[in-house]
Design a protein around this motif. Structure first.
Motif, PDB file in Angstrom:
ATOM      1  N   LYS A  71       0.853  -1.179   0.000  1.00 31.39           N
ATOM      2  CA  LYS A  71       0.000   0.000   0.000  1.00 31.39           C
ATOM      3  C   LYS A  71       0.889   1.229   0.000  1.00 31.39           C
ATOM      4  N   VAL A  72       0.342   2.346  -0.461  1.00 29.11           N
ATOM      5  CA  VAL A  72       1.098   3.582  -0.547  1.00 29.11           C
ATOM      6  C   VAL A  72       0.286   4.690   0.119  1.00 29.11           C
ATOM      7  N   PRO A  73       0.926   5.771   0.532  1.00 28.71           N
ATOM      8  CA  PRO A  73       0.185   6.894   1.128  1.00 28.71           C
ATOM      9  C   PRO A  73      -0.822   7.486   0.146  1.00 28.71           C
ATOM     10  N   ILE A 170      12.369   3.833  -1.904  1.00 25.76           N
ATOM     11  CA  ILE A 170      12.433   4.377  -0.553  1.00 25.76           C
ATOM     12  C   ILE A 170      13.559   3.693   0.211  1.00 25.76           C
ATOM     13  N   GLY A 171      14.374   4.497   0.895  1.00 26.91           N
ATOM     14  CA  GLY A 171      15.507   3.933   1.634  1.00 26.91           C
ATOM     15  C   GLY A 171      15.203   3.644   3.077  1.00 26.91           C
ATOM     16  N   LYS A 172      14.173   4.284   3.648  1.00 23.12           N
ATOM     17  CA  LYS A 172      13.857   4.060   5.062  1.00 23.12           C
ATOM     18  C   LYS A 172      12.353   3.935   5.235  1.00 23.12           C
ATOM     19  N   ARG A 173      11.945   2.952   6.033  1.00 25.05           N
ATOM     20  CA  ARG A 173      10.528   2.781   6.353  1.00 25.05           C
ATOM     21  C   ARG A 173      10.305   3.218   7.792  1.00 25.05           C
ATOM     22  N   TYR A 188       8.011   0.925  -5.671  1.00 20.90           N
ATOM     23  CA  TYR A 188       6.761   0.707  -6.383  1.00 20.90           C
ATOM     24  C   TYR A 188       6.605   1.780  -7.447  1.00 20.90           C
ATOM     25  N   SER A 189       5.711   1.512  -8.399  1.00 16.57           N
ATOM     26  CA  SER A 189       5.435   2.437  -9.490  1.00 16.57           C
ATOM     27  C   SER A 189       3.952   2.786  -9.488  1.00 16.57           C
ATOM     28  N   ILE A 190       3.656   4.049  -9.816  1.00 17.13           N
ATOM     29  CA  ILE A 190       2.277   4.526  -9.866  1.00 17.13           C
ATOM     30  C   ILE A 190       2.012   5.118 -11.244  1.00 17.13           C
ATOM     31  N   PHE A 191       0.913   4.685 -11.857  1.00 19.81           N
ATOM     32  CA  PHE A 191       0.517   5.182 -13.179  1.00 19.81           C
ATOM     33  C   PHE A 191      -0.810   5.929 -13.039  1.00 19.81           C
ATOM     34  N   HIS A 192      -0.835   7.158 -13.513  1.00 19.98           N
ATOM     35  CA  HIS A 192      -2.068   7.944 -13.559  1.00 19.98           C
ATOM     36  C   HIS A 192      -2.528   8.015 -15.019  1.00 19.98           C
ATOM     37  N   TYR A 193      -3.631   7.338 -15.315  1.00 16.83           N
ATOM     38  CA  TYR A 193      -4.197   7.353 -16.663  1.00 16.83           C
ATOM     39  C   TYR A 193      -5.266   8.448 -16.716  1.00 16.83           C
ATOM     40  N   VAL A 199      -5.989   5.035 -11.518  1.00 14.57           N
ATOM     41  CA  VAL A 199      -4.640   5.001 -10.951  1.00 14.57           C
ATOM     42  C   VAL A 199      -4.251   3.539 -10.747  1.00 14.57           C
ATOM     43  N   GLU A 200      -3.067   3.183 -11.221  1.00 18.43           N
ATOM     44  CA  GLU A 200      -2.570   1.805 -11.062  1.00 18.43           C
ATOM     45  C   GLU A 200      -1.274   1.833 -10.267  1.00 18.43           C
ATOM     46  N   VAL A 201      -1.218   1.015  -9.206  1.00 17.70           N
ATOM     47  CA  VAL A 201      -0.026   0.915  -8.367  1.00 17.70           C
ATOM     48  C   VAL A 201       0.576  -0.472  -8.542  1.00 17.70           C
ATOM     49  N   GLU A 202       1.836  -0.525  -8.943  1.00 20.45           N
ATOM     50  CA  GLU A 202       2.532  -1.805  -9.089  1.00 20.45           C
ATOM     51  C   GLU A 202       3.617  -1.882  -8.027  1.00 20.45           C
ATOM     52  N   TYR A 203       3.539  -2.933  -7.175  1.00 20.80           N
ATOM     53  CA  TYR A 203       4.465  -3.065  -6.062  1.00 20.80           C
ATOM     54  C   TYR A 203       5.674  -3.907  -6.457  1.00 20.80           C
TER      55      TYR A 203
END
Length: 233
Positions: A71-73, A170-173, A188-193, A199-203
């Motif tokens: 999950k992402v913010p 991200i280097g720190k969690r 992760y990658s986020i695509f805004h169509y 919105v597509e999030v690929e982890y």
């Protein structure tokens, strides 16, 4: 007779058989895979209940790891807000110095540290400010890179397709329970169509979450292309 007596006397009586239970290994938080099931030898009904309890807890833990890791913010799900390309004026302005390069590029250095470079005979610009570098191409594409000690983010806007692609490393969690976990990198990658408002999030695990225009959140698993609805916004 004496040999027979000795053989009988040295024979051991069978003892009570108890269940031997191997403790299950917890699943790694970075790779949500279930560990091998516990091994039971001559297990009693009570031991079987313990086995079922261990397996159930482990399955719940695996699903929890998937949810926590994948999950992402919410703010990253919004369309990137990047300033438009700078307007270049040939008229002399105040508050900056100007350098002309041998290849025809012109770089203006402003008092706040911002550097704006215009490429020769092209409507393309490079803007450097702090830890960010933004490229404005003459075909309408935009690329912004932000890099510091904790993360590396690259956003690219494909003008012809109307799509934003953002790659995060991200280097720190902050949620890590130990220094080792906090130093573990994930991406992760986020695509805004923009054309379909999705919105597509690929982890990192290749699992994808698709945020549909109707508010539905669809999760796609890469191994079998299985899909399931996991929520609604």
């Amino acid at each position: 007779q004496m040999k027979t007596a000795q053989r009988v006397s040295t024979t051991k009586m069978p003892g009570k058989t108890e269940a031997i239970i191997s403790k299950p290994v917890k699943a790694s938080p970075m790779f949500a895979k279930a560990s091998p099931p516990p091994v039971y030898i001559n297990a009693s009904p009570e031991a079987q209940e313990v086995k079922d309890m261990f397996v159930k807890e482990e399955e719940e833990e695996v699903e929890e790891h998937i949810y926590e890791e994948e999950k992402v913010p919410d703010e990253l799900l919004r369309v990137p807000n990047i300033a438009p390309a700078p307007i270049w004026n040939n008229v002399a302005e105040t508050g900056f110095s100007e350098d002309v390069h041998a290849d025809g590029k012109i770089t203006r250095k402003y008092m706040d540290g911002t550097r704006v470079t215009k490429f020769y005979n092209k409507n393309s610009f490079r803007v450097e400010s702090g830890s960010s570098l933004t490229m404005y191409y003459d075909n309408g594409d935009i690329k912004k890179t932000v890099s510091d000690a904790n993360m590396h983010v690259v956003r690219y806007f494909y003008s012809s397709a109307g799509t934003w692609q953002s790659n995060f490393k991200i280097g720190k969690r902050l949620s890590g329970q130990s220094e080792k976990e906090r130093a573990t990198k994930f991406e992760y990658s986020i695509f805004h169509y923009m054309d379909v408002n999705e919105v597509e999030v690929e982890y990192q695990s290749k699992i994808k979450d698709v945020y549909k225009d109707n508010g539905e959140i669809l999760r796609i698993y890469p191994d079998d292309n299985r899909q399931e609805v996991i929520g609604c916004k």
